[in-house]
Structures are given as C-alpha cells and as structure tokens.
Design a protein around this motif. Structure first.
Motif, PDB file in Angstrom:
ATOM      1  N   TYR A 283       0.644  -1.363   0.381  1.00  0.00           N
ATOM      2  CA  TYR A 283      -0.146   0.057   0.175  1.00  0.00           C
ATOM      3  C   TYR A 283       0.795   1.444   0.330  1.00  0.00           C
ATOM      4  CZ  TYR A 283      -2.768   3.492   2.062  1.00  0.00           C
ATOM      5  OH  TYR A 283      -3.679   5.010   1.382  1.00  0.00           O
ATOM      6  N   PHE A 284       2.484   1.276   0.933  1.00  0.00           N
ATOM      7  CA  PHE A 284       2.902   2.536   0.946  1.00  0.00           C
ATOM      8  C   PHE A 284       3.555   2.841  -0.094  1.00  0.00           C
ATOM      9  CE2 PHE A 284       1.041   2.108   5.524  1.00  0.00           C
ATOM     10  CZ  PHE A 284       1.036   3.569   5.826  1.00  0.00           C
ATOM     11  N   MET A 285       4.178   1.389  -0.827  1.00  0.00           N
ATOM     12  CA  MET A 285       5.446   1.290  -1.684  1.00  0.00           C
ATOM     13  C   MET A 285       5.337   2.098  -2.460  1.00  0.00           C
ATOM     14  SD  MET A 285       7.672  -0.427  -2.517  1.00  0.00           S
ATOM     15  CE  MET A 285       8.037  -1.827  -1.771  1.00  0.00           C
ATOM     16  N   PRO A 286       3.957   1.913  -3.785  1.00  0.00           N
ATOM     17  CA  PRO A 286       4.139   3.544  -5.066  1.00  0.00           C
ATOM     18  C   PRO A 286       4.351   4.648  -4.010  1.00  0.00           C
ATOM     19  CG  PRO A 286       1.712   2.062  -5.138  1.00  0.00           C
ATOM     20  CD  PRO A 286       2.369   1.234  -3.131  1.00  0.00           C
ATOM     21  N   ILE A 287       3.878   5.291  -3.068  1.00  0.00           N
ATOM     22  CA  ILE A 287       4.141   6.673  -2.969  1.00  0.00           C
ATOM     23  C   ILE A 287       6.393   6.879  -2.527  1.00  0.00           C
ATOM     24  CG2 ILE A 287       3.761   6.652  -0.383  1.00  0.00           C
ATOM     25  CD1 ILE A 287       2.675   9.272  -0.246  1.00  0.00           C
ATOM     26  N   ARG A 288       6.629   5.781  -1.982  1.00  0.00           N
ATOM     27  CA  ARG A 288       8.068   5.383  -1.589  1.00  0.00           C
ATOM     28  C   ARG A 288       8.484   5.560  -2.740  1.00  0.00           C
ATOM     29  NH1 ARG A 288       9.407   0.509   3.132  1.00  0.00           N
ATOM     30  NH2 ARG A 288      10.756   1.976   2.514  1.00  0.00           N
ATOM     31  N   ASN A 289       8.480   5.317  -4.005  1.00  0.00           N
ATOM     32  CA  ASN A 289       8.987   4.757  -5.313  1.00  0.00           C
ATOM     33  C   ASN A 289       8.741   6.476  -5.503  1.00  0.00           C
ATOM     34  OD1 ASN A 289       9.744   1.903  -4.976  1.00  0.00           O
ATOM     35  ND2 ASN A 289       8.009   1.210  -6.428  1.00  0.00           N
TER      36      ASN A 289
END
Length: 411
Positions: A283-289
């Motif tokens: 869930y948080f991976m796209p915004i981290r990338n």
C-alpha cells in the motif's frame, strides 16, 4: 509535483490508458498474492497439511510470477515510448533552432544549447520513463488495496487512510525544498556550460594576452558553485528519502502492533490480520517509489521546460518568394538597412550592392555590427527599416528558404 505539461506529449493519452490497464491488473495480482499467502498460513496454523493447501500455494506463485511479467511489460512499454518521444523532441528542437537562427543561441549561450540538445534530452527521456510509471501506480494500486483492507477490517483500513495524506503532505514540503535547490543547480550548470564553451572558443586569444590562468579561475569558481548546489540537492534528496522511508516503515510497524494487540484480545481473526499485514507494505510502496525517484527527475523536468520554451518560440513568417540558383547576373541590394536591438545598440544604415560571383570582405572594429550584418544577410534577423532587393524582387527580409539553401553560415 505532477507536471501537467508532460501530458501534452504526443501519445501520452494512449500510454496512460495502457499503464492504467497494467497497474489495475497488477493490483489484482497483489491482492491475490496476499489473499493466497494469508489463507495458506492461516490454514497451516489451523493444523491442515501442506498437501491439502497446494491450491493456495499455486495461486501465490502464479500471482508472484504474474507481477514480474507485468513489471517487465511495463518497463518495455515505457522504455520504448520514452526513447521515441525523446528522439522526436530532439528532432523538433534542432529543426526549431535552425529556423530561429543564431540569435537564440547567442541569447541562451552555445554551451547551454549544446548541453540541452544532448544531455538535456536524455534527462527528459529518464523523466518521462520514471514519472509516468510512478504517477499511475500511485493513483491506482493504493486505492484498490485500501478497498480490500476495508473489506478485511474497516478499523485498520481507516488507520491506513488517515496516515496516507500525512505522508503526502510531508513529501510535498520536501519536494518544494528540493525543487528550489534543483533550479539553482540547473542555473549554475547553464553558466558552467557556457563558460566552458567560451573558454574553448577563445583559448588562443586568452593565451596570447596571458589571461588563460585568470580565466581558468573563473571556470573553477563556476564549477565550485555547481558542485555545492549539487551536493545541496543530494542532501535534501537523501534526507527526504530517509524521512519518507522512516515514516512509512513506522506506519507499518504501528499497524502491525495494533493488529497484534487486537489479535491477542480476540477482536480480530488471523486471516484478516495477516492479509492486512501483507498488503500494508504494498500500500505504501508506490508513494515511496514516487518520492525516491522524484529527485532524480528534477533535472529532466527543468530540461523539458527549457525545450518546450524554445519550441513555443514564434518563427518569423517567410515571404513567398521564388528564387533561382545564384548566377553571374544575380544581384543583391541593401538600401539604408538598419537594425535595432532591444537592449539599445543598433546597426547604422547600410548600403550594399552585390552581383555575380564576388569575394567580399566585411571589416570593422569589435561591436561595429559585422555579426549583425551577417545575420541580416542570412535572414536570421529582420531589418527595422530599409529595403532589400534580391534577383529583382523587393523583400522585407532574407528569411527565404530558397535563399538560405544557398548559404553556408559558420560562426
């Protein structure tokens, strides 16, 4: 933080539609992977044998492989699109530079134009490749995963929903700080490029007058300013990356503790707890990338805007004149031709009569207007007054395609 100008590129809508399809499918595969793994672990915890749960294991492996296939297709699609778009932009930029002539190059600096045409377009290619992918994934995957988390446990879904805007707000604040520093870095890079080209052009003159060492110090100071601005951008980028990684990891850890306590107290079953815990990092991976690659795209964004600014420059209209190839009886006449620059300097009235194949030397002191006259003869500048007559036809400017095809212009 999203550049709207990027979506005006040719083929951007088609590539967006394809990426939306890829990432919707990838979101389903992520959900399937999480549900399969959570079901497998829950059933094994309940005492079922591994042989009886081979269906969930096959489902997990299939979703895992499917995600990698989608990632590969997404990479190939974006690489091809970014490469073709960058090639098209470079061709448009070169064509526009030839139409606008040397005046634009003189205004922006030869070093800046050369760097923009070569390295700048390469940075634009990287910018297109990264931003499209990260933007679409950030808009689709978290939304679909959040819906599933609400279905598994609405309280955990609410916590995840409330945390997400705080991370975005923090990312925007750091993003503006990084953008300001990146703009200064890009400006220093332009100065350094122009200094380098100027030094190469005038190295003989500088050496002759004994000024080469003094000029080298000027280049050194410019390079130092660029180095310091680059390190400043890197510091902000590393700080923001660390901070976002820390906050997202902390959010996942807090959610894990919250799920564990509810699981111990019997307020939550093992399957939804495992499902949410597996989906939370995704869930948080796209915004981290997106945040990690945002700093890598800042130079590409500046280069893209610089290219678009040149492409939007108006090209003076060409007069509709049919000229023949220059012959022994051809004539070119300039009568009281003047030119006025915006900064105030001007070319005094010039009268020239040329015919046939002659060798003509233009001689004058520095600043007398030799370059201005050559630009007028090449059609790159338009006279503010006076008349021009070529091959018996009166024209307002020599910006004529048939005439410019017969000219060789070397600065």
């Amino acid at each position: 933080m999203i550049d709207r100008l990027l979506f005006t590129l040719k083929g951007s809508k088609q590539i967006m539609i394809k990426l939306v399809g890829f990432y919707v499918l990838q979101a389903f595969l992520i959900i399937g992977q999480a549900i399969s793994l959570a079901s497998l672990l829950t059933n094994l915890w309940a005492g079922h044998s591994l042989a009886s749960e081979w269906g969930w294991l096959v489902g997990f492996i299939s979703c895992f492989i499917g995600r990698h296939i989608i990632n590969w297709l997404d990479t190939v699609l974006l690489d091809n699109y970014a490469r073709k778009t960058a090639q098209h932009l470079r061709q448009e930029l070169l064509a526009k530079l030839f139409k606008l002539g040397p005046q634009l190059v003189q205004q922006q600096g030869t070093g800046n134009i050369v760097t923009l045409t070569l390295d700048g377009i390469s940075e634009v290619e990287n910018y297109i490749n990264l931003l499209f992918s990260k933007f679409v994934s950030m808009m689709i995957i978290p939304v679909m995963l959040l819906i599933v988390c609400f279905w598994l446990d609405w309280i955990s879904g609410l916590v995840m929903l409330l945390v997400y805007p705080l991370i975005i707000l923090f990312m925007i604040i750091l993003g503006y700080a990084a953008k300001a520093k990146a703009d200064r870095q890009y400006a220093n890079f332009q100065v350094l490029s122009n200094h380098f080209i100027d030094s190469l052009r005038g190295i003989d003159t500088l050496k002759y007058f004994g000024l080469s060492k003094r000029y080298s110090k000027s280049i050194f100071r410019s390079s130092e300013r660029f180095r310091k601005s680059t390190m400043s951008v890197i510091r902000v980028a590393m700080l923001s990356t660390f901070a976002l990684d820390f906050f997202t990891t902390l959010s996942i850890a807090v959610l894990a503790v919250f799920l564990g306590l509810r699981l111990i107290e019997g307020h939550l079953l093992l399957f939804p707890a495992l499902g949410i815990l597996i989906l939370a990092p995704e869930y948080f991976m796209p915004i981290r990338n997106f945040a990690n690659d945002y700093h890598a795209t800042l130079n590409g964004k500046n280069s893209f805007h610089a290219v678009e600014k040149i492409l939007q420059e108006e090209v003076p209209p060409e007069p509709h004149v049919d000229l023949k190839k220059w012959q022994a009886d051809s004539k070119l006449e300039l009568n009281n031709v003047e030119f006025q620059y915006e900064h105030g300097s001007q070319l005094a009235p010039v009268n020239i009569n040329l015919h046939g194949f002659q060798k003509v030397g233009i001689v004058g002191m520095s600043g007398a207007g030799k370059t201005t006259l050559i630009n007028l003869l090449g059609g790159f500048l338009h006279p503010t007054s006076g008349t021009i007559k070529i091959q018996g036809q009166t024209v307002k400017t020599l910006n004529i395609e048939d005439w410019q095809k017969q000219i060789i212009y070397i600065l």
